[in-house]
Design a protein around this motif. Structure first.
Motif, PDB file in Angstrom:
ATOM      1  N   HIS A 150       0.837  -1.205   0.000  1.00 45.49           N
ATOM      2  CA  HIS A 150       0.000   0.000   0.000  1.00 45.49           C
ATOM      3  C   HIS A 150       0.868   1.250   0.000  1.00 45.49           C
ATOM      4  CE1 HIS A 150      -3.197   2.803   1.110  1.00 45.49           C
ATOM      5  NE2 HIS A 150      -2.419   3.222   2.098  1.00 45.49           N
ATOM      6  N   HIS A 151       1.885   1.276   0.844  1.00 47.38           N
ATOM      7  CA  HIS A 151       2.781   2.436   0.871  1.00 47.38           C
ATOM      8  C   HIS A 151       3.550   2.564  -0.442  1.00 47.38           C
ATOM      9  CE1 HIS A 151       1.862   3.276   4.989  1.00 47.38           C
ATOM     10  NE2 HIS A 151       2.400   2.159   5.441  1.00 47.38           N
ATOM     11  N   ARG A 152       3.927   1.435  -1.030  1.00 48.41           N
ATOM     12  CA  ARG A 152       4.690   1.469  -2.276  1.00 48.41           C
ATOM     13  C   ARG A 152       3.942   2.195  -3.388  1.00 48.41           C
ATOM     14  NH1 ARG A 152       5.925  -0.130  -7.184  1.00 48.41           N
ATOM     15  NH2 ARG A 152       8.061  -0.833  -7.675  1.00 48.41           N
ATOM     16  N   GLN A 153       2.626   2.028  -3.441  1.00 50.96           N
ATOM     17  CA  GLN A 153       1.829   2.684  -4.468  1.00 50.96           C
ATOM     18  C   GLN A 153       2.062   4.192  -4.461  1.00 50.96           C
ATOM     19  OE1 GLN A 153      -2.246   1.588  -3.747  1.00 50.96           O
ATOM     20  NE2 GLN A 153      -1.815  -0.609  -3.859  1.00 50.96           N
ATOM     21  N   TYR A 154       2.196   4.760  -3.282  1.00 47.71           N
ATOM     22  CA  TYR A 154       2.437   6.203  -3.172  1.00 47.71           C
ATOM     23  C   TYR A 154       3.915   6.532  -3.329  1.00 47.71           C
ATOM     24  CZ  TYR A 154       2.388  10.941  -1.292  1.00 47.71           C
ATOM     25  OH  TYR A 154       2.548  12.296  -1.135  1.00 47.71           O
ATOM     26  N   LEU A 155       4.771   5.751  -2.704  1.00 46.20           N
ATOM     27  CA  LEU A 155       6.207   6.056  -2.694  1.00 46.20           C
ATOM     28  C   LEU A 155       6.863   5.927  -4.058  1.00 46.20           C
ATOM     29  CD1 LEU A 155       7.224   4.339   0.661  1.00 46.20           C
ATOM     30  CD2 LEU A 155       7.045   6.792   0.208  1.00 46.20           C
ATOM     31  N   ALA A 156       6.299   5.094  -4.929  1.00 41.34           N
ATOM     32  CA  ALA A 156       6.891   4.915  -6.264  1.00 41.34           C
ATOM     33  C   ALA A 156       6.961   6.239  -7.015  1.00 41.34           C
ATOM     34  CB  ALA A 156       6.088   3.889  -7.059  1.00 41.34           C
ATOM     35  N   ALA A 157       5.944   7.075  -6.848  1.00 40.83           N
ATOM     36  CA  ALA A 157       5.916   8.360  -7.540  1.00 40.83           C
ATOM     37  C   ALA A 157       6.880   9.373  -6.922  1.00 40.83           C
ATOM     38  CB  ALA A 157       4.495   8.926  -7.533  1.00 40.83           C
ATOM     39  N   LYS A 158       7.383   9.068  -5.729  1.00 43.53           N
ATOM     40  CA  LYS A 158       8.304   9.979  -5.042  1.00 43.53           C
ATOM     41  C   LYS A 158       9.755   9.500  -5.119  1.00 43.53           C
ATOM     42  CE  LYS A 158       4.717  12.330  -3.806  1.00 43.53           C
ATOM     43  NZ  LYS A 158       4.408  13.622  -4.464  1.00 43.53           N
ATOM     44  N   GLY A 159       9.982   8.382  -5.810  1.00 40.45           N
ATOM     45  CA  GLY A 159      11.340   7.886  -5.977  1.00 40.45           C
ATOM     46  C   GLY A 159      11.806   6.924  -4.910  1.00 40.45           C
ATOM     47  N   TYR A 160      10.871   6.324  -4.159  1.00 42.91           N
ATOM     48  CA  TYR A 160      11.256   5.434  -3.059  1.00 42.91           C
ATOM     49  C   TYR A 160      10.659   4.043  -3.199  1.00 42.91           C
ATOM     50  CZ  TYR A 160      12.985   9.629  -0.788  1.00 42.91           C
ATOM     51  OH  TYR A 160      13.689  10.781  -0.501  1.00 42.91           O
ATOM     52  N   ALA A 161      10.324   3.644  -4.423  1.00 39.22           N
ATOM     53  CA  ALA A 161       9.818   2.281  -4.614  1.00 39.22           C
ATOM     54  C   ALA A 161      10.839   1.252  -4.163  1.00 39.22           C
ATOM     55  CB  ALA A 161       9.466   2.055  -6.081  1.00 39.22           C
ATOM     56  N   ASP A 162      12.129   1.574  -4.325  1.00 32.82           N
ATOM     57  CA  ASP A 162      13.176   0.623  -3.955  1.00 32.82           C
ATOM     58  C   ASP A 162      13.169   0.316  -2.462  1.00 32.82           C
ATOM     59  OD1 ASP A 162      14.043   3.408  -3.710  1.00 32.82           O
ATOM     60  OD2 ASP A 162      16.005   2.600  -3.139  1.00 32.82           O
ATOM     61  N   VAL A 163      12.824   1.307  -1.655  1.00 38.78           N
ATOM     62  CA  VAL A 163      12.781   1.101  -0.205  1.00 38.78           C
ATOM     63  C   VAL A 163      11.657   0.124   0.148  1.00 38.78           C
ATOM     64  CG1 VAL A 163      12.466   2.214   2.038  1.00 38.78           C
ATOM     65  CG2 VAL A 163      13.737   3.394   0.226  1.00 38.78           C
ATOM     66  N   ALA A 164      10.461   0.387  -0.367  1.00 38.41           N
ATOM     67  CA  ALA A 164       9.330  -0.508  -0.100  1.00 38.41           C
ATOM     68  C   ALA A 164       9.592  -1.896  -0.668  1.00 38.41           C
ATOM     69  CB  ALA A 164       8.052   0.082  -0.694  1.00 38.41           C
ATOM     70  N   ASP A 165      10.202  -1.964  -1.844  1.00 34.69           N
ATOM     71  CA  ASP A 165      10.484  -3.260  -2.457  1.00 34.69           C
ATOM     72  C   ASP A 165      11.446  -4.084  -1.598  1.00 34.69           C
ATOM     73  OD1 ASP A 165       8.858  -2.743  -4.602  1.00 34.69           O
ATOM     74  OD2 ASP A 165      10.487  -2.114  -5.937  1.00 34.69           O
ATOM     75  N   ALA A 166      12.478  -3.436  -1.076  1.00 33.82           N
ATOM     76  CA  ALA A 166      13.463  -4.156  -0.262  1.00 33.82           C
ATOM     77  C   ALA A 166      12.834  -4.686   1.022  1.00 33.82           C
ATOM     78  CB  ALA A 166      14.638  -3.239   0.066  1.00 33.82           C
ATOM     79  N   VAL A 167      12.005  -3.872   1.661  1.00 34.32           N
ATOM     80  CA  VAL A 167      11.355  -4.306   2.897  1.00 34.32           C
ATOM     81  C   VAL A 167      10.336  -5.396   2.607  1.00 34.32           C
ATOM     82  CG1 VAL A 167       9.879  -3.576   4.813  1.00 34.32           C
ATOM     83  CG2 VAL A 167      11.752  -2.097   4.043  1.00 34.32           C
ATOM     84  N   GLY A 168       9.539  -5.208   1.561  1.00 38.05           N
ATOM     85  CA  GLY A 168       8.561  -6.230   1.201  1.00 38.05           C
ATOM     86  C   GLY A 168       9.220  -7.553   0.862  1.00 38.05           C
TER      87      GLY A 168
END
Length: 310
Positions: A150-168
């Motif tokens: 859920h957070h990744r959906q928003y963070l991807a547009a801000k340049g932080y998809a990699d952070v959510a991906d690593a944690v997920g």
């Protein structure tokens, strides 16, 4: 926005008015209003990430089904909810003291104790139109993965998809790290002085269930201790001790909750990254700096937790 609020109020009163705006922090706006002769508070969605109706149902559930003190819910609409005005909240202190922490621990533990055994699964509380439902997951790890997505959906547009991906990815690769967390309870998700006010020596009243989850009790504990105690320059260990003592006077925390702290740090950093950009509480020129600092903290914590599970 005033026109939207006036239309909302007109659904419930023939003599209503907007007194003042209390908060304008995305994804919501909050207003003090008058319904006929009754003071009240309206919280309304002001962004696609808002979910005031879900929050309203959680608040309503706490008000009617538990002994954890909250303002009365007057109504829940499709994009808003209305609660009774409480002077104690308007006078809320902004400082975290040992006395506040002890009372807050009691309030949180009371919410958890009153909802222990009610839920068989973990997940996000939802408004089903008339009552509270649950986006259910059999395990807390599954619920965590869903929340990170859920957070990744928003963070991807801000340049932080990699952070959510690593944690997920970490949690998908280590599905049993939360095997011993205990039963699901209703968690507030953001206990601090703006959301929880003292009413007496040990009494409190709470608002703002925006981050509520049906989760292990330790999730709520670390969502309070990490950002507001451990990361604060003005709070010392007496506050954490007072909070834990207050909680423990009602119910014990599960065995091993301290060892699982780094896992909750991962969950929290991803959530706080979204808040950094969504709520816009930090100047634009500082957001990238703070966001990159959070990215580094996630990387460091991932290295730490991988050593414990390998």
């Amino acid at each position: 926005m005033d026109d939207q609020i006036e239309k909302i109020l007109a659904q419930y009163s023939t003599a209503s008015s907007v007194i003042r705006e209390l908060h304008d922090v995305p994804p919501y706006r909050v207003y003090e209003v008058e319904l006929d002769t009754r003071r009240a508070v309206v919280k309304v969605d002001d962004h696609p990430r808002g979910h005031a109706a879900d929050e309203g149902r959680v608040h309503e559930y706490v008000a009617t089904e538990t002994t954890a003190s909250v303002p009365e819910v007057i109504t829940v609409g499709s994009d808003h909810y209305i609660t009774a005005w409480r002077d104690e909240i308007a006078r809320s202190a902004t400082q975290i003291s040992p006395d506040w922490a002890h009372a807050a621990g009691i309030w949180m533990a009371t919410l958890h104790d009153d909802t222990a055994g009610v839920f068989d699964v973990f997940g996000q509380p939802r408004n089903d139109g008339t009552s509270l439902s649950l986006a259910a997951h059999d395990t807390w790890t599954d619920a965590v993965i869903k929340r990170i997505n859920h957070h990744r959906q928003y963070l991807a547009a801000k340049g932080y998809a990699d952070v959510a991906d690593a944690v997920g990815r970490f949690f998908r690769d280590n599905l049993r790290v939360f095997d011993d967390v205990g039963e699901p309870v209703l968690c507030h998700g953001d206990v601090h002085p703006e959301h929880l006010s003292r009413t007496s020596e040990n009494g409190c009243i709470a608002i703002d269930f925006e981050h509520a989850l049906v989760a292990p009790a330790e999730y709520d504990y670390w969502r309070t201790v990490m950002p507001y105690f451990e990361e604060s320059d003005t709070v010392d260990e007496t506050v954490t001790r007072a909070f834990r003592d207050g909680y423990g006077s009602v119910r014990p925390l599960p065995d091993g909750f301290e060892e699982r702290r780094p896992l909750y740090r991962l969950i929290n950093w991803v959530a706080f990254l979204e808040s950094l950009y969504l709520q816009q509480n930090v100047d634009l020129d500082k957001r990238e700096e703070i966001g990159n600092w959070m990215r580094k903290r996630v990387s460091e914590t991932l290295s730490e937790v991988r050593e414990t599970v390998d």
